[in-house]
Design an enzyme around this catalytic site. Structure first.
Site, PDB file in Angstrom:
ATOM      1  N   SER A 148       0.837  -1.198   0.000  1.00  0.00           N
ATOM      2  CA  SER A 148       0.000   0.000   0.000  1.00  0.00           C
ATOM      3  C   SER A 148       0.871   1.247   0.000  1.00  0.00           C
ATOM      4  O   SER A 148       1.962   1.262   0.598  1.00  0.00           O
ATOM      5  CB  SER A 148      -0.900   0.015   1.240  1.00  0.00           C
ATOM      6  OG  SER A 148      -1.532   1.276   1.379  1.00  0.00           O
ATOM      7  N   TYR A 161      -2.674  -1.146   9.991  1.00  0.00           N
ATOM      8  CA  TYR A 161      -2.729  -1.616   8.605  1.00  0.00           C
ATOM      9  C   TYR A 161      -1.411  -1.305   7.887  1.00  0.00           C
ATOM     10  O   TYR A 161      -0.839  -2.161   7.203  1.00  0.00           O
ATOM     11  CB  TYR A 161      -3.895  -0.946   7.882  1.00  0.00           C
ATOM     12  CG  TYR A 161      -4.000  -1.274   6.414  1.00  0.00           C
ATOM     13  CD1 TYR A 161      -4.539  -2.480   5.981  1.00  0.00           C
ATOM     14  CD2 TYR A 161      -3.567  -0.361   5.441  1.00  0.00           C
ATOM     15  CE1 TYR A 161      -4.635  -2.779   4.631  1.00  0.00           C
ATOM     16  CE2 TYR A 161      -3.659  -0.654   4.093  1.00  0.00           C
ATOM     17  CZ  TYR A 161      -4.190  -1.861   3.693  1.00  0.00           C
ATOM     18  OH  TYR A 161      -4.286  -2.162   2.357  1.00  0.00           O
TER      19      TYR A 161
END
Length: 254
Positions: A148, A161
């Site tokens: 990400s 995350y």
């Protein structure tokens, strides 16, 4: 077209979003694709049907990740499907895409349960999926981890995350070195804000705000990230390994 003819691929979490787009794109290039889902069998079957409608080949398999027995269940389904369709259990391409996401939790409010679950799905599962897959992946195979763009910027509400995705990039780095003697490349792809069909992408104010983060002033589409993933799966990317490919649409340019 057909750059992956005769190849087989597993895309975890491919019932929707980037995973679905990746499965479709790999199949379009000729690969037989194993479409993995955690709970939504119907959505995974829709992915398979979209692939077959396009002239490709695919099968679905279910396994909830981050729970006891997950890897065994996943590989029972994978090996059975590969055997049925090809007569062998060879896996040429592994895309670790499945992830536990979060709507955002301040660091002070993260529970131990949330922390453990996110790491179990986003870090532990990809590690042991890859470990198990190495017995099926031939020399010259491909491992692609979906990270990400959040690993490059600070967003406190997504700290856990982001930590998991940072760990996944470390896995990429070390496995790239470890598997190079076998000609297996290992790379990461870093998506930015990508429309995965979630309801909040339909809210005009939210779309406008998110669009401002990209150099192109728009939200990314799943197939745009999928194209980057497919590139890394082809022979054209044979000299690329240990890399983190930015697919954020210029969201990290400042």
């Amino acid at each position: 077209m057909n750059k992956l003819s005769g190849k087989t691929a597993l895309v975890t979490g491919s019932s929707r979003g980037i995973g679905r787009a990746t499965a479709i794109a790999l199949a379009r290039e000729g690969a037989l694709v194993a479409v993995h889902y955690a709970r939504n069998q119907q959505a995974a079957q829709e992915t398979v049907e979209l692939i077959e409608k396009d002239g490709g080949r695919a099968f679905s398999l279910g396994a909830e990740l981050g729970v006891p027995g997950d890897i065994d269940q996943l590989f029972r389904g994978l090996e059975a499907g590969l055997k049925q369709h090809t007569g062998q259990t060879t896996l040429d391409i592994l895309v670790n895409n499945a992830a536990e996401t979060s709507t955002g939790t301040a660091p002070e409010e993260v529970s131990a349960e949330e922390f453990d679950k996110t790491f179990a799905v986003n870090v532990k599962a990809p590690f042991f999926i890859t470990q198990r897959a190495l017995g099926l992946i031939p020399d010259g195979g491909r491992v692609i981890n979906i990270s990400s763009g959040l690993t490059r910027v600070a967003n406190p509400a997504q700290s856990v995350y982001s930590m998991t995705k940072g760990a996944l990039e470390q896995l990429t780095l070390h496995l790239a070195r470890h598997l190079a003697p076998r000609g297996i490349t290992v790379n990461s792809v870093l998506p930015g804000i990508t429309d995965n069909g979630n309801a909040f992408f339909k809210i005009p104010e939210v779309r406008e705000q998110m669009s401002e983060l990209s150099a192109f002033k728009r939200i990314g589409e799943p197939d745009e990230v999928a194209d980057a993933i497919v590139f890394l799966a082809t022979d054209e990317a044979r000299w690329i390994t240990g890399a983190a490919l930015d697919a954020t649409g210029g969201s990290l340019l400042g």
